[in-house]
Design a protein around this motif. Sequence first.
Motif, PDB file in Angstrom:
ATOM      1  N   GLU A 113       0.797  -1.227   0.000  1.00  0.00           N
ATOM      2  CA  GLU A 113       0.000   0.000   0.000  1.00  0.00           C
ATOM      3  C   GLU A 113       0.827   1.275   0.000  1.00  0.00           C
ATOM      4  N   ILE A 114       2.086   1.223   0.420  1.00  0.00           N
ATOM      5  CA  ILE A 114       2.881   2.436   0.623  1.00  0.00           C
ATOM      6  C   ILE A 114       3.945   2.560  -0.468  1.00  0.00           C
ATOM      7  N   ASN A 115       4.069   3.767  -1.024  1.00  0.00           N
ATOM      8  CA  ASN A 115       5.095   4.004  -2.030  1.00  0.00           C
ATOM      9  C   ASN A 115       5.875   5.271  -1.709  1.00  0.00           C
ATOM     10  N   PHE A 116       7.095   5.336  -2.248  1.00  0.00           N
ATOM     11  CA  PHE A 116       7.980   6.482  -2.092  1.00  0.00           C
ATOM     12  C   PHE A 116       8.273   7.052  -3.469  1.00  0.00           C
ATOM     13  N   GLN A 117       8.279   8.410  -3.589  1.00  0.00           N
ATOM     14  CA  GLN A 117       8.508   9.064  -4.870  1.00  0.00           C
ATOM     15  C   GLN A 117       9.594  10.122  -4.731  1.00  0.00           C
ATOM     16  N   PHE A 118      10.432  10.224  -5.774  1.00  0.00           N
ATOM     17  CA  PHE A 118      11.510  11.206  -5.744  1.00  0.00           C
ATOM     18  C   PHE A 118      11.922  11.571  -7.160  1.00  0.00           C
ATOM     19  N   GLY A 119      12.153  12.877  -7.396  1.00  0.00           N
ATOM     20  CA  GLY A 119      12.612  13.296  -8.709  1.00  0.00           C
ATOM     21  C   GLY A 119      12.607  14.807  -8.855  1.00  0.00           C
ATOM     22  N   PRO A 120      13.097  15.298  -9.996  1.00  0.00           N
ATOM     23  CA  PRO A 120      13.174  16.742 -10.232  1.00  0.00           C
ATOM     24  C   PRO A 120      11.846  17.313 -10.722  1.00  0.00           C
ATOM     25  N   TYR A 121      11.706  18.617 -10.605  1.00  0.00           N
ATOM     26  CA  TYR A 121      10.576  19.321 -11.210  1.00  0.00           C
ATOM     27  C   TYR A 121      11.092  20.601 -11.851  1.00  0.00           C
ATOM     28  N   ILE A 122      10.354  21.068 -12.841  1.00  0.00           N
ATOM     29  CA  ILE A 122      10.598  22.377 -13.424  1.00  0.00           C
ATOM     30  C   ILE A 122       9.316  23.182 -13.299  1.00  0.00           C
ATOM     31  N   GLY A 123       9.447  24.446 -12.925  1.00  0.00           N
ATOM     32  CA  GLY A 123       8.294  25.317 -12.760  1.00  0.00           C
ATOM     33  C   GLY A 123       8.356  26.489 -13.728  1.00  0.00           C
ATOM     34  N   ILE A 124       7.228  26.792 -14.369  1.00  0.00           N
ATOM     35  CA  ILE A 124       7.115  27.921 -15.288  1.00  0.00           C
ATOM     36  C   ILE A 124       6.232  28.974 -14.622  1.00  0.00           C
TER      37      ILE A 124
END
Length: 213
Positions: A113-124
Amino acid sequence: MISKNKFFLLLILLYLPNKGFATNLKVGLHSAIGFSTISATNAPREFNIGKGFLPSFQFGLSSEFILYNNYNIVTEINFSSKGYSNIFSGIRVRSHYNYITIPIKLKTRISEEINFQFGPYIGIAIKEYIKNNISDQKVYGSIGNSINSEPPNTLKPLDFGLETGIAYEFENFSIGCFLSYGILNTRPGGGIGSSIRNLSTQIRFHYNILNKE
């Protein structure tokens, strides 16, 4: 404001990574509430003392490509509000930023049931304005990279950072806690010695409208 052409380009960028993998694809809608502030380096002491949080929100569309075992790739396109509050000469000032954000994250399951997320983002950046506790009038800033323009730009057009979070899934629903931390200085002209970076936390609610595993 962001143009229609740029908006459709963002939708294409969200779609392309998953083209051809329709049998291993999830598409979902999400919304989030939380708090936003900034991380300030080399800013005046008075600036950091008065710095505070603002309520923030986010809503958007996500696509999730199932790789193998417990690893997936998640791409999103979001409308995000960010900002911070501060005190100038005894007046509480609230600075609001609106962005289109595009995170690309690796998602891994810790348990069923549990997940971990990680990564870059770009914002405009699409809008900036300030309000204070005396008047409800909005004073709009100028988005760009130059402090020598007329009027001087007050917010850079691009933001870049990292996003991480943990979520609990049940059927097609999930709820999670996420943290976004900006790496780039959001102030044009290098912030005139001060480095200002976005920082926000949120509780996110997600629902899969398409689930083809």
